[in-house]
Design a protein around this motif. Structure first.
Motif, PDB file in Angstrom:
ATOM      1  N   ILE A  34      21.246  -6.377  62.170  1.00  0.00           N
ATOM      2  CA  ILE A  34      21.747  -5.038  61.922  1.00  0.00           C
ATOM      3  C   ILE A  34      22.934  -4.850  62.845  1.00  0.00           C
ATOM      4  O   ILE A  34      22.869  -5.177  64.035  1.00  0.00           O
ATOM      5  N   GLY A  35      24.038  -4.369  62.285  1.00  0.00           N
ATOM      6  CA  GLY A  35      25.245  -4.145  63.070  1.00  0.00           C
ATOM      7  C   GLY A  35      25.614  -2.679  63.096  1.00  0.00           C
ATOM      8  O   GLY A  35      25.347  -1.945  62.150  1.00  0.00           O
ATOM      9  N   ARG A  36      26.192  -2.246  64.192  1.00  0.00           N
ATOM     10  CA  ARG A  36      26.652  -0.863  64.310  1.00  0.00           C
ATOM     11  C   ARG A  36      27.985  -0.854  65.044  1.00  0.00           C
ATOM     12  O   ARG A  36      28.125  -1.484  66.083  1.00  0.00           O
ATOM     13  N   HIS A  37      28.958  -0.152  64.448  1.00  0.00           N
ATOM     14  CA  HIS A  37      30.280  -0.018  65.056  1.00  0.00           C
ATOM     15  C   HIS A  37      30.693   1.441  65.026  1.00  0.00           C
ATOM     16  O   HIS A  37      30.599   2.092  63.977  1.00  0.00           O
ATOM     17  N   ALA A  38      31.154   1.940  66.154  1.00  0.00           N
ATOM     18  CA  ALA A  38      31.516   3.344  66.276  1.00  0.00           C
ATOM     19  C   ALA A  38      32.834   3.647  65.573  1.00  0.00           C
ATOM     20  O   ALA A  38      33.703   2.779  65.462  1.00  0.00           O
ATOM     21  N   ALA A  39      32.960   4.879  65.118  1.00  0.00           N
ATOM     22  CA  ALA A  39      34.211   5.338  64.513  1.00  0.00           C
ATOM     23  C   ALA A  39      35.357   5.082  65.487  1.00  0.00           C
ATOM     24  O   ALA A  39      35.205   5.247  66.696  1.00  0.00           O
ATOM     25  N   GLY A  40      36.482   4.639  64.950  1.00  0.00           N
ATOM     26  CA  GLY A  40      37.652   4.360  65.775  1.00  0.00           C
ATOM     27  C   GLY A  40      37.658   2.976  66.389  1.00  0.00           C
ATOM     28  O   GLY A  40      38.651   2.526  66.928  1.00  0.00           O
ATOM     29  N   GLU A  41      36.546   2.279  66.316  1.00  0.00           N
ATOM     30  CA  GLU A  41      36.413   0.940  66.890  1.00  0.00           C
ATOM     31  C   GLU A  41      36.880  -0.102  65.870  1.00  0.00           C
ATOM     32  O   GLU A  41      36.799   0.120  64.669  1.00  0.00           O
ATOM     33  N   ALA A  42      37.360  -1.218  66.332  1.00  0.00           N
ATOM     34  CA  ALA A  42      37.643  -2.365  65.466  1.00  0.00           C
ATOM     35  C   ALA A  42      36.558  -3.403  65.734  1.00  0.00           C
ATOM     36  O   ALA A  42      36.040  -3.483  66.841  1.00  0.00           O
ATOM     37  N   ALA A  43      36.221  -4.178  64.713  1.00  0.00           N
ATOM     38  CA  ALA A  43      35.139  -5.144  64.851  1.00  0.00           C
ATOM     39  C   ALA A  43      35.594  -6.515  64.386  1.00  0.00           C
ATOM     40  O   ALA A  43      35.209  -6.991  63.332  1.00  0.00           O
ATOM     41  N   PRO A  47      35.106 -16.616  62.531  1.00  0.00           N
ATOM     42  CA  PRO A  47      34.489 -17.264  61.370  1.00  0.00           C
ATOM     43  C   PRO A  47      33.178 -17.942  61.763  1.00  0.00           C
ATOM     44  O   PRO A  47      33.036 -18.439  62.869  1.00  0.00           O
ATOM     45  N   HIS A  48      32.226 -17.926  60.859  1.00  0.00           N
ATOM     46  CA  HIS A  48      30.928 -18.563  61.081  1.00  0.00           C
ATOM     47  C   HIS A  48      30.821 -19.810  60.222  1.00  0.00           C
ATOM     48  O   HIS A  48      31.572 -19.996  59.275  1.00  0.00           O
ATOM     49  N   THR A  49      29.816 -20.622  60.544  1.00  0.00           N
ATOM     50  CA  THR A  49      29.569 -21.825  59.754  1.00  0.00           C
ATOM     51  C   THR A  49      28.610 -21.548  58.603  1.00  0.00           C
ATOM     52  O   THR A  49      28.281 -22.444  57.856  1.00  0.00           O
ATOM     53  N   GLU A  50      28.143 -20.290  58.479  1.00  0.00           N
ATOM     54  CA  GLU A  50      27.273 -19.905  57.371  1.00  0.00           C
ATOM     55  C   GLU A  50      28.017 -18.922  56.457  1.00  0.00           C
ATOM     56  O   GLU A  50      28.908 -18.211  56.895  1.00  0.00           O
ATOM     57  N   ASP A  51      27.610 -18.874  55.187  1.00  0.00           N
ATOM     58  CA  ASP A  51      28.033 -17.776  54.328  1.00  0.00           C
ATOM     59  C   ASP A  51      27.350 -16.517  54.850  1.00  0.00           C
ATOM     60  O   ASP A  51      26.246 -16.582  55.407  1.00  0.00           O
ATOM     61  N   GLU A  52      28.015 -15.368  54.663  1.00  0.00           N
ATOM     62  CA  GLU A  52      27.459 -14.099  55.132  1.00  0.00           C
ATOM     63  C   GLU A  52      27.510 -13.059  54.022  1.00  0.00           C
ATOM     64  O   GLU A  52      28.423 -13.072  53.208  1.00  0.00           O
ATOM     65  N   LEU A  53      26.562 -12.159  54.051  1.00  0.00           N
ATOM     66  CA  LEU A  53      26.569 -11.015  53.161  1.00  0.00           C
ATOM     67  C   LEU A  53      26.364  -9.778  54.025  1.00  0.00           C
ATOM     68  O   LEU A  53      25.406  -9.710  54.797  1.00  0.00           O
ATOM     69  N   TYR A  54      27.286  -8.825  53.928  1.00  0.00           N
ATOM     70  CA  TYR A  54      27.170  -7.552  54.616  1.00  0.00           C
ATOM     71  C   TYR A  54      26.791  -6.493  53.584  1.00  0.00           C
ATOM     72  O   TYR A  54      27.417  -6.406  52.530  1.00  0.00           O
ATOM     73  N   PHE A  79      30.848 -10.168  50.618  1.00  0.00           N
ATOM     74  CA  PHE A  79      30.529 -11.580  50.788  1.00  0.00           C
ATOM     75  C   PHE A  79      31.642 -12.241  51.599  1.00  0.00           C
ATOM     76  O   PHE A  79      32.822 -12.043  51.320  1.00  0.00           O
ATOM     77  N   VAL A  80      31.247 -13.011  52.599  1.00  0.00           N
ATOM     78  CA  VAL A  80      32.204 -13.749  53.424  1.00  0.00           C
ATOM     79  C   VAL A  80      31.811 -15.223  53.370  1.00  0.00           C
ATOM     80  O   VAL A  80      30.744 -15.612  53.849  1.00  0.00           O
ATOM     81  N   GLU A  81      32.696 -16.014  52.775  1.00  0.00           N
ATOM     82  CA  GLU A  81      32.452 -17.452  52.707  1.00  0.00           C
ATOM     83  C   GLU A  81      32.573 -18.053  54.098  1.00  0.00           C
ATOM     84  O   GLU A  81      33.424 -17.652  54.898  1.00  0.00           O
ATOM     85  N   ARG A  82      31.721 -19.020  54.381  1.00  0.00           N
ATOM     86  CA  ARG A  82      31.752 -19.672  55.700  1.00  0.00           C
ATOM     87  C   ARG A  82      33.174 -20.112  56.042  1.00  0.00           C
ATOM     88  O   ARG A  82      33.934 -20.542  55.172  1.00  0.00           O
ATOM     89  N   GLY A  83      33.534 -19.919  57.297  1.00  0.00           N
ATOM     90  CA  GLY A  83      34.840 -20.352  57.792  1.00  0.00           C
ATOM     91  C   GLY A  83      35.966 -19.339  57.617  1.00  0.00           C
ATOM     92  O   GLY A  83      37.041 -19.544  58.163  1.00  0.00           O
ATOM     93  N   LEU A  98      23.831  -4.231  57.343  1.00  0.00           N
ATOM     94  CA  LEU A  98      22.785  -5.238  57.346  1.00  0.00           C
ATOM     95  C   LEU A  98      23.507  -6.544  57.043  1.00  0.00           C
ATOM     96  O   LEU A  98      24.245  -6.619  56.057  1.00  0.00           O
ATOM     97  N   VAL A  99      23.358  -7.545  57.899  1.00  0.00           N
ATOM     98  CA  VAL A  99      24.101  -8.796  57.764  1.00  0.00           C
ATOM     99  C   VAL A  99      23.113  -9.926  57.515  1.00  0.00           C
ATOM    100  O   VAL A  99      22.180 -10.126  58.295  1.00  0.00           O
ATOM    101  N   VAL A 100      23.319 -10.665  56.422  1.00  0.00           N
ATOM    102  CA  VAL A 100      22.454 -11.791  56.071  1.00  0.00           C
ATOM    103  C   VAL A 100      23.277 -13.063  56.176  1.00  0.00           C
ATOM    104  O   VAL A 100      24.342 -13.179  55.571  1.00  0.00           O
ATOM    105  N   PHE A 101      22.800 -14.002  56.971  1.00  0.00           N
ATOM    106  CA  PHE A 101      23.444 -15.309  57.138  1.00  0.00           C
ATOM    107  C   PHE A 101      22.656 -16.330  56.332  1.00  0.00           C
ATOM    108  O   PHE A 101      21.440 -16.430  56.478  1.00  0.00           O
TER     109      PHE A 101
END
Length: 114
Positions: A34-43, A47-54, A79-83, A98-101
């Motif tokens: 689970i990820g949380r980022h405050a308003a005004g923040e950059a995140a 790159p990861h070695t796994e595919d990701e789904l946010y 969807f973020v492809e690995r790399g 919610l982030v799934v690797f």
């Protein structure tokens, strides 16, 4: 994970100054955070070695995946492809994801962005 434990994880993230992500499941072939980022923040994300789904649970902002940029709001999936380099930015309302690797040969490794 129950609904109550997901809320507990969000509360822990709000109180934890060591990072914006909290692992809630690690079953070898899949990891969930689970990820949380405050308003005004950059995140920025390396790159990861796994595919990701946010999955965007709450908040709004923009996401960059490679050269593509999209606005995000609750209910959106990304969807973020690995790399691929990716990041959330222009966060207008606190962003909760919610982030799934997906499985890889080394599921917890990150590559280094130059």
């Amino acid at each position: 994970m129950t609904y109550a434990s997901a809320l507990d994880a969000l509360d822990q993230l709000a109180d934890d100054e060591s990072g914006n992500y909290l692992e809630v499941l690690d079953e070898g072939s899949m990891r969930v955070e689970i990820g949380r980022h405050a308003a005004g923040e950059a995140a920025p994300k390396n790159p990861h070695t796994e595919d990701e789904l946010y999955y965007v649970v709450a908040g709004s902002g923009k996401v960059r995946v490679g050269d593509d940029v999209h606005a995000v709001e609750p209910g959106d999936t990304v969807f973020v492809e690995r790399g691929l380099e990716h990041d959330f930015f222009d966060i207008a309302e606190d962003l909760v994801t919610l982030v799934v690797f997906a499985e890889s040969s080394n599921p917890s490794s990150y590559s280094i962005r130059e």
